[in-house]
Design a protein around this motif. Sequence first.
Motif, short mmCIF file in Angstrom:
data_model
loop_
_atom_site.label_atom_id
_atom_site.label_comp_id
_atom_site.label_asym_id
_atom_site.label_seq_id
_atom_site.Cartn_x
_atom_site.Cartn_y
_atom_site.Cartn_z
N GLY A 18 0.80 -1.21 0.00
CA GLY A 18 0.00 0.00 0.00
C GLY A 18 0.83 1.26 0.00
O GLY A 18 0.31 2.36 -0.24
N ASP A 19 2.13 1.15 0.28
CA ASP A 19 3.03 2.30 0.24
C ASP A 19 3.60 2.43 -1.16
O ASP A 19 4.19 1.49 -1.70
CB ASP A 19 4.19 2.12 1.23
N ALA A 20 3.45 3.61 -1.74
CA ALA A 20 3.96 3.81 -3.10
C ALA A 20 5.48 3.74 -3.12
O ALA A 20 6.06 3.19 -4.06
CB ALA A 20 3.48 5.16 -3.63
N HIS A 21 6.10 4.28 -2.09
CA HIS A 21 7.56 4.31 -2.03
C HIS A 21 7.99 3.99 -0.60
O HIS A 21 7.47 4.56 0.36
CB HIS A 21 8.10 5.68 -2.44
N ALA A 22 8.93 3.08 -0.46
CA ALA A 22 9.40 2.68 0.86
C ALA A 22 10.90 2.49 0.82
O ALA A 22 11.49 2.23 -0.23
CB ALA A 22 8.71 1.39 1.32
N SER A 23 11.53 2.64 1.99
CA SER A 23 12.98 2.50 2.10
C SER A 23 13.32 1.71 3.35
O SER A 23 12.62 1.83 4.37
CB SER A 23 13.64 3.88 2.16
N GLN A 24 14.37 0.90 3.27
CA GLN A 24 14.88 0.20 4.44
C GLN A 24 16.40 0.27 4.43
O GLN A 24 17.02 0.40 3.37
CB GLN A 24 14.43 -1.26 4.47
N THR A 25 16.99 0.22 5.60
CA THR A 25 18.45 0.22 5.74
C THR A 25 18.88 -1.08 6.39
O THR A 25 18.27 -1.53 7.36
CB THR A 25 18.92 1.41 6.60
N ILE A 26 19.92 -1.69 5.83
CA ILE A 26 20.46 -2.91 6.39
C ILE A 26 21.97 -2.76 6.56
O ILE A 26 22.63 -2.04 5.82
CB ILE A 26 20.16 -4.15 5.53
N GLY A 27 22.51 -3.45 7.57
CA GLY A 27 23.94 -3.45 7.80
C GLY A 27 24.44 -4.85 8.08
O GLY A 27 23.65 -5.77 8.32
N GLY A 28 25.73 -5.02 8.04
CA GLY A 28 26.32 -6.33 8.30
C GLY A 28 26.15 -6.78 9.74
O GLY A 28 25.65 -6.03 10.58
N PRO A 29 26.55 -8.00 10.05
CA PRO A 29 26.29 -8.56 11.38
C PRO A 29 27.17 -8.03 12.50
O PRO A 29 26.88 -8.25 13.67
CB PRO A 29 26.54 -10.06 11.17
N GLU A 30 28.27 -7.32 12.16
CA GLU A 30 29.20 -6.85 13.18
C GLU A 30 29.60 -5.40 12.95
O GLU A 30 29.79 -4.98 11.80
CB GLU A 30 30.49 -7.68 13.16
N VAL A 31 29.74 -4.65 14.03
CA VAL A 31 30.33 -3.31 13.98
C VAL A 31 31.72 -3.42 14.59
O VAL A 31 31.87 -3.77 15.76
CB VAL A 31 29.50 -2.28 14.75
N LEU A 32 32.76 -3.15 13.78
CA LEU A 32 34.14 -3.33 14.23
C LEU A 32 34.98 -2.12 13.85
O LEU A 32 34.73 -1.47 12.82
CB LEU A 32 34.76 -4.58 13.58
N ASP A 33 35.98 -1.81 14.68
CA ASP A 33 36.87 -0.72 14.31
C ASP A 33 37.76 -1.18 13.15
O ASP A 33 38.00 -2.38 12.95
CB ASP A 33 37.70 -0.26 15.50
#
Length: 266
Positions: free
Chosen positions: A192-207
């Motif tokens: 029902g949404d004409a335009h939609a957005s999603q954000t995905i990231g990898g499984p780990e946040v590392l320096d």
Amino acid sequence: MVRVCIAGGTGQAGRAVVRQALDRGHAVAVLSRNPPLPGARGYYDGAAYFRADVTTGEGVAEALAGADVVIDCLEARTGKALRNYAAGGAALLGEAAAAGVARAVQLSIANCDQSTLAYYRSKADKERVYARSPLETRTVRTTQFHSLLAGIFAAGSRVGLVPVIKGARFQTIAPADVASALLEAALQPPSGDAHASQTIGGPEVLDMGSLASTWKRITGGRGLVTNLPLPGSTGRFLREGKNLAPGQRYGDTTFEAWLANRQENL
């Protein structure tokens, strides 16, 4: 069975989408300026390849004929291609609408609208094009690919150092995981949404230093891990963690696991 047209289906993410769509039993058309020949790396039996260019329109209608959905994995990094990137997206959407395609899905970058880099700005410009389209559109924003960091480390290693940006953390993701998200967005029922957005990231946040050490250990790469400052807005973007999406982890292929299978992944 759904007919999926993959624009840019010969790049890292595009190839993964082609492979997964075929594995799921869908009909696949690939739009590329330089499609691979049968038997070449990146060519998948069962996919129909079309030589096409969204900036000129050549071959685009043929590639889109009969498609239910188009997944846009096109890339442009420098020069005229970068300047025309958003316009190419508009042309692709126009051809898709004319062909009766029901939905368009594009690959973008997390927080690209908060960066001053020309490459990121082009992604944000294209997102705005998609948001104005008469077609139903979905945008999948992702963090950086594993291969980006691996490429930076490998390039530095050739001159004896493995560069690490001071204060930078990354949440790198595998192209195969990105492909899964793109296919999910393409094949989900209408919302029902004409335009939609999603954000995905990898499984780990590392320096970045930790990632560099992992790269050296897994690949046997040589070079001194060296902390370097990155001044300006790009350095600030990274230090502020705007390249991350810690609340939207997706997939389970870590940087280390991807490196261990890098020959198959590249």
